[in-house]
Scaffold this motif. Structure first.
Motif, PDB file in Angstrom:
ATOM      1  N   ALA A  53       0.850  -1.199   0.000  1.00  0.00           N
ATOM      2  CA  ALA A  53       0.000   0.000   0.000  1.00  0.00           C
ATOM      3  C   ALA A  53       0.885   1.248   0.000  1.00  0.00           C
ATOM      4  CB  ALA A  53      -0.891  -0.009   1.240  1.00  0.00           C
ATOM      5  N   GLY A  54       0.272   2.392  -0.324  1.00  0.00           N
ATOM      6  CA  GLY A  54       0.982   3.642  -0.109  1.00  0.00           C
ATOM      7  C   GLY A  54       1.198   3.815   1.386  1.00  0.00           C
ATOM      8  N   TRP A  55       2.141   4.680   1.755  1.00  0.00           N
ATOM      9  CA  TRP A  55       2.452   4.796   3.186  1.00  0.00           C
ATOM     10  C   TRP A  55       2.875   6.223   3.514  1.00  0.00           C
ATOM     11  CZ3 TRP A  55       7.244   5.458   5.876  1.00  0.00           C
ATOM     12  CH2 TRP A  55       7.126   5.290   7.275  1.00  0.00           C
ATOM     13  N   GLY A  56       2.390   6.714   4.657  1.00  0.00           N
ATOM     14  CA  GLY A  56       2.792   8.043   5.109  1.00  0.00           C
ATOM     15  C   GLY A  56       1.585   8.882   5.461  1.00  0.00           C
ATOM     16  N   ASP A  57       1.764  10.180   5.385  1.00  0.00           N
ATOM     17  CA  ASP A  57       0.728  11.145   5.718  1.00  0.00           C
ATOM     18  C   ASP A  57      -0.454  10.997   4.748  1.00  0.00           C
ATOM     19  OD1 ASP A  57      -0.700  13.562   6.248  1.00  0.00           O
ATOM     20  OD2 ASP A  57       1.152  14.451   7.001  1.00  0.00           O
ATOM     21  N   GLU A  58      -1.676  11.032   5.262  1.00  0.00           N
ATOM     22  CA  GLU A  58      -2.842  10.906   4.362  1.00  0.00           C
ATOM     23  C   GLU A  58      -3.164  12.219   3.663  1.00  0.00           C
ATOM     24  OE1 GLU A  58      -6.236   8.931   5.973  1.00  0.00           O
ATOM     25  OE2 GLU A  58      -5.070   7.173   6.569  1.00  0.00           O
ATOM     26  N   ARG A  59      -2.605  13.340   4.164  1.00  0.00           N
ATOM     27  CA  ARG A  59      -2.762  14.631   3.488  1.00  0.00           C
ATOM     28  C   ARG A  59      -1.374  15.242   3.287  1.00  0.00           C
ATOM     29  NH1 ARG A  59      -7.082  17.325   2.893  1.00  0.00           N
ATOM     30  NH2 ARG A  59      -6.088  19.298   3.409  1.00  0.00           N
ATOM     31  N   PRO A  60      -0.586  14.614   2.434  1.00  0.00           N
ATOM     32  CA  PRO A  60       0.812  15.039   2.295  1.00  0.00           C
ATOM     33  C   PRO A  60       0.954  16.292   1.438  1.00  0.00           C
ATOM     34  CG  PRO A  60       0.335  13.327   0.720  1.00  0.00           C
ATOM     35  CD  PRO A  60      -0.922  13.504   1.546  1.00  0.00           C
ATOM     36  N   THR A  61       1.986  17.061   1.727  1.00  0.00           N
ATOM     37  CA  THR A  61       2.337  18.144   0.807  1.00  0.00           C
ATOM     38  C   THR A  61       3.409  17.663  -0.173  1.00  0.00           C
ATOM     39  OG1 THR A  61       3.963  18.990   2.382  1.00  0.00           O
ATOM     40  CG2 THR A  61       1.767  19.974   2.441  1.00  0.00           C
ATOM     41  N   VAL A  62       4.131  16.607   0.210  1.00  0.00           N
ATOM     42  CA  VAL A  62       5.157  16.021  -0.669  1.00  0.00           C
ATOM     43  C   VAL A  62       4.810  14.552  -0.919  1.00  0.00           C
ATOM     44  CG1 VAL A  62       7.599  15.418  -0.904  1.00  0.00           C
ATOM     45  CG2 VAL A  62       6.948  17.573   0.198  1.00  0.00           C
ATOM     46  N   VAL A  63       4.764  14.170  -2.186  1.00  0.00           N
ATOM     47  CA  VAL A  63       4.513  12.777  -2.566  1.00  0.00           C
ATOM     48  C   VAL A  63       5.796  12.231  -3.184  1.00  0.00           C
ATOM     49  CG1 VAL A  63       3.161  11.252  -4.054  1.00  0.00           C
ATOM     50  CG2 VAL A  63       2.053  13.211  -2.961  1.00  0.00           C
ATOM     51  N   ILE A  64       6.190  11.030  -2.773  1.00  0.00           N
ATOM     52  CA  ILE A  64       7.368  10.360  -3.340  1.00  0.00           C
ATOM     53  C   ILE A  64       6.851   9.179  -4.156  1.00  0.00           C
ATOM     54  CG2 ILE A  64       9.621   9.333  -2.822  1.00  0.00           C
ATOM     55  CD1 ILE A  64       9.355  11.930  -1.313  1.00  0.00           C
ATOM     56  N   ALA A  65       7.119   9.171  -5.441  1.00  0.00           N
ATOM     57  CA  ALA A  65       6.597   8.108  -6.307  1.00  0.00           C
ATOM     58  C   ALA A  65       7.736   7.220  -6.786  1.00  0.00           C
ATOM     59  CB  ALA A  65       5.873   8.715  -7.500  1.00  0.00           C
ATOM     60  N   GLY A  66       7.624   5.927  -6.491  1.00  0.00           N
ATOM     61  CA  GLY A  66       8.641   4.972  -6.911  1.00  0.00           C
ATOM     62  C   GLY A  66       8.091   3.988  -7.923  1.00  0.00           C
ATOM     63  N   LEU A  67       8.901   2.995  -8.255  1.00  0.00           N
ATOM     64  CA  LEU A  67       8.524   2.011  -9.270  1.00  0.00           C
ATOM     65  C   LEU A  67       7.681   0.887  -8.652  1.00  0.00           C
ATOM     66  CD1 LEU A  67       8.734   0.305 -11.893  1.00  0.00           C
ATOM     67  CD2 LEU A  67      11.084  -0.202 -11.276  1.00  0.00           C
ATOM     68  N   ALA A  68       8.301   0.087  -7.796  1.00  0.00           N
ATOM     69  CA  ALA A  68       7.626  -1.104  -7.252  1.00  0.00           C
ATOM     70  C   ALA A  68       8.431  -1.584  -6.045  1.00  0.00           C
ATOM     71  CB  ALA A  68       7.576  -2.199  -8.321  1.00  0.00           C
ATOM     72  N   PRO A  69       7.817  -2.373  -5.166  1.00  0.00           N
ATOM     73  CA  PRO A  69       8.582  -2.895  -4.023  1.00  0.00           C
ATOM     74  C   PRO A  69       9.668  -3.873  -4.468  1.00  0.00           C
ATOM     75  CG  PRO A  69       6.386  -3.866  -4.112  1.00  0.00           C
ATOM     76  CD  PRO A  69       6.421  -2.789  -5.149  1.00  0.00           C
ATOM     77  N   ALA A  70      10.745  -3.928  -3.665  1.00  0.00           N
ATOM     78  CA  ALA A  70      11.808  -4.886  -3.940  1.00  0.00           C
ATOM     79  C   ALA A  70      11.415  -6.251  -3.387  1.00  0.00           C
ATOM     80  CB  ALA A  70      13.108  -4.405  -3.293  1.00  0.00           C
ATOM     81  N   ALA A  71      11.892  -7.296  -4.043  1.00  0.00           N
ATOM     82  CA  ALA A  71      11.506  -8.660  -3.664  1.00  0.00           C
ATOM     83  C   ALA A  71      11.796  -8.956  -2.189  1.00  0.00           C
ATOM     84  CB  ALA A  71      12.232  -9.666  -4.566  1.00  0.00           C
ATOM     85  N   HIS A  72      12.977  -8.534  -1.724  1.00  0.00           N
ATOM     86  CA  HIS A  72      13.362  -8.824  -0.329  1.00  0.00           C
ATOM     87  C   HIS A  72      13.321  -7.568   0.543  1.00  0.00           C
ATOM     88  CE1 HIS A  72      14.481 -12.862  -1.557  1.00  0.00           C
ATOM     89  NE2 HIS A  72      15.028 -12.293  -2.622  1.00  0.00           N
ATOM     90  N   GLY A  73      12.788  -6.469  -0.018  1.00  0.00           N
ATOM     91  CA  GLY A  73      12.606  -5.230   0.735  1.00  0.00           C
ATOM     92  C   GLY A  73      11.144  -5.112   1.133  1.00  0.00           C
ATOM     93  N   GLY A  74      10.394  -4.301   0.388  1.00  0.00           N
ATOM     94  CA  GLY A  74       8.980  -4.108   0.704  1.00  0.00           C
ATOM     95  C   GLY A  74       8.171  -5.396   0.655  1.00  0.00           C
ATOM     96  N   ASN A  75       8.527  -6.304  -0.228  1.00  0.00           N
ATOM     97  CA  ASN A  75       7.793  -7.576  -0.315  1.00  0.00           C
ATOM     98  C   ASN A  75       8.027  -8.440   0.925  1.00  0.00           C
ATOM     99  OD1 ASN A  75       6.140  -9.438  -1.953  1.00  0.00           O
ATOM    100  ND2 ASN A  75       7.984 -10.723  -1.953  1.00  0.00           N
ATOM    101  N   ARG A  76       9.092  -8.129   1.639  1.00  0.00           N
ATOM    102  CA  ARG A  76       9.376  -8.843   2.903  1.00  0.00           C
ATOM    103  C   ARG A  76       8.763  -8.098   4.100  1.00  0.00           C
ATOM    104  NH1 ARG A  76      13.726  -7.931   6.457  1.00  0.00           N
ATOM    105  NH2 ARG A  76      14.710  -6.604   4.877  1.00  0.00           N
TER     106      ARG A  76
END
Ligand code: SF4
Length: 239
Positions: A53-76
């Motif tokens: 899921a997205g993560w962080g402030d629900e009313r952010p002033t800054v959004v960080i957009a990445g590609l996809a989770p890493a197999a052993h990073g976010g997927n873990r």
């Protein structure tokens, strides 16, 4: 998928729906295989093995957009950019820019919290070789666009980590009624694209940033001062 995503009326509802998604057969198989096989150094840990899921402030002033989770990073770990080398770089820089409460992000219960910022991924499941297919990218764009629409009312700056995220953000913004400046902006580090406001949304600035992957950080293509410069600029725009 678009109709399903549109049913979510809050970020929390969207997160719950995303976490159950099994729309991309290849990615579902891969994320679950990785979670079962595991890397030897994480063999004693449970893997999330589901969409991120997205993560962080629900009313952010800054959004960080990445590609996809890493197999052993976010997927873990179950949290975007958490538990891998790219995340180590990114969170340290977010902390230096005043956008995170601590310089590390190791697991979902580590006390890390973003300050006025939110991270989202263009593709929510870890892809083999970090490369989703165009069909997978397009399928997942329903979640991405819906989340972007939810956070855009408060967002002043969107930092795109890599060309993939940059292109997906511009495409999603155009789909929401924004008009691309001409000539069409090209991805580059520290590129700034001001998207003029629409009837529904205020103007927002899109910032290009090289992805903090080891491919870029080990080769010196991306240095800490370069990453700091983009995130500090985003924080400044967000104030
Ligand atoms: S990549 Fe996106 S659309 Fe595909 S299964 Fe994962 S969450 Fe669903």
């Amino acid at each position: 998928m678009v109709r399903l995503a549109a049913q979510a009326s809050t970020v929390g509802e969207l997160e719950a729906m995303v976490s159950m998604c099994r729309a991309c057969e290849r990615l579902v198989r891969w994320r679950e295989d990785v979670a079962t096989t595991k890397r030897r150094s994480f063999a004693d840990q449970p893997y999330w093995g589901r969409p991120i899921a997205g993560w962080g402030d629900e009313r952010p002033t800054v959004v960080i957009a990445g590609l996809a989770p890493a197999a052993h990073g976010g997927n873990r770990t179950g949290r975007i950019f958490t538990g891998d080398r790219s995340g180590d770089w990114l969170f340290a820089a977010l902390y230096r820019a005043g956008l995170a409460v601590q310089p590390t992000s190791e697991h979902a219960g580590d006390g890390q919290r973003l300050i006025g910022a939110r991270m989202i991924a263009a593709v929510r499941c870890a892809p083999p070789a970090n490369a989703p297919t165009p069909a997978e990218r397009d399928t997942c764009s329903a979640w991405f666009s819906r989340e972007l629409a939810m956070v855009l009312p408060s967002a002043k700056a969107i930092v795109c980590l890599g060309k993939f995220g940059f292109d997906q953000i511009l495409k999603a913004l155009v789909g929401m009624g924004f008009v691309l400046p001409q000539p069409r902006p090209k991805f580059g580090h520290a590129v700034e694209v001001v998207m003029a406001g629409t009837e529904q949304y205020d103007a927002v600035t899109v910032l290009g940033c090289f992805h903090p992957s080891q491919q870029n950080t080990f080769t010196g293509r991306l240095t800490e001062p370069m990453l700091d410069a983009v995130l500090s600029r985003a924080a400044e725009l967000g104030r």
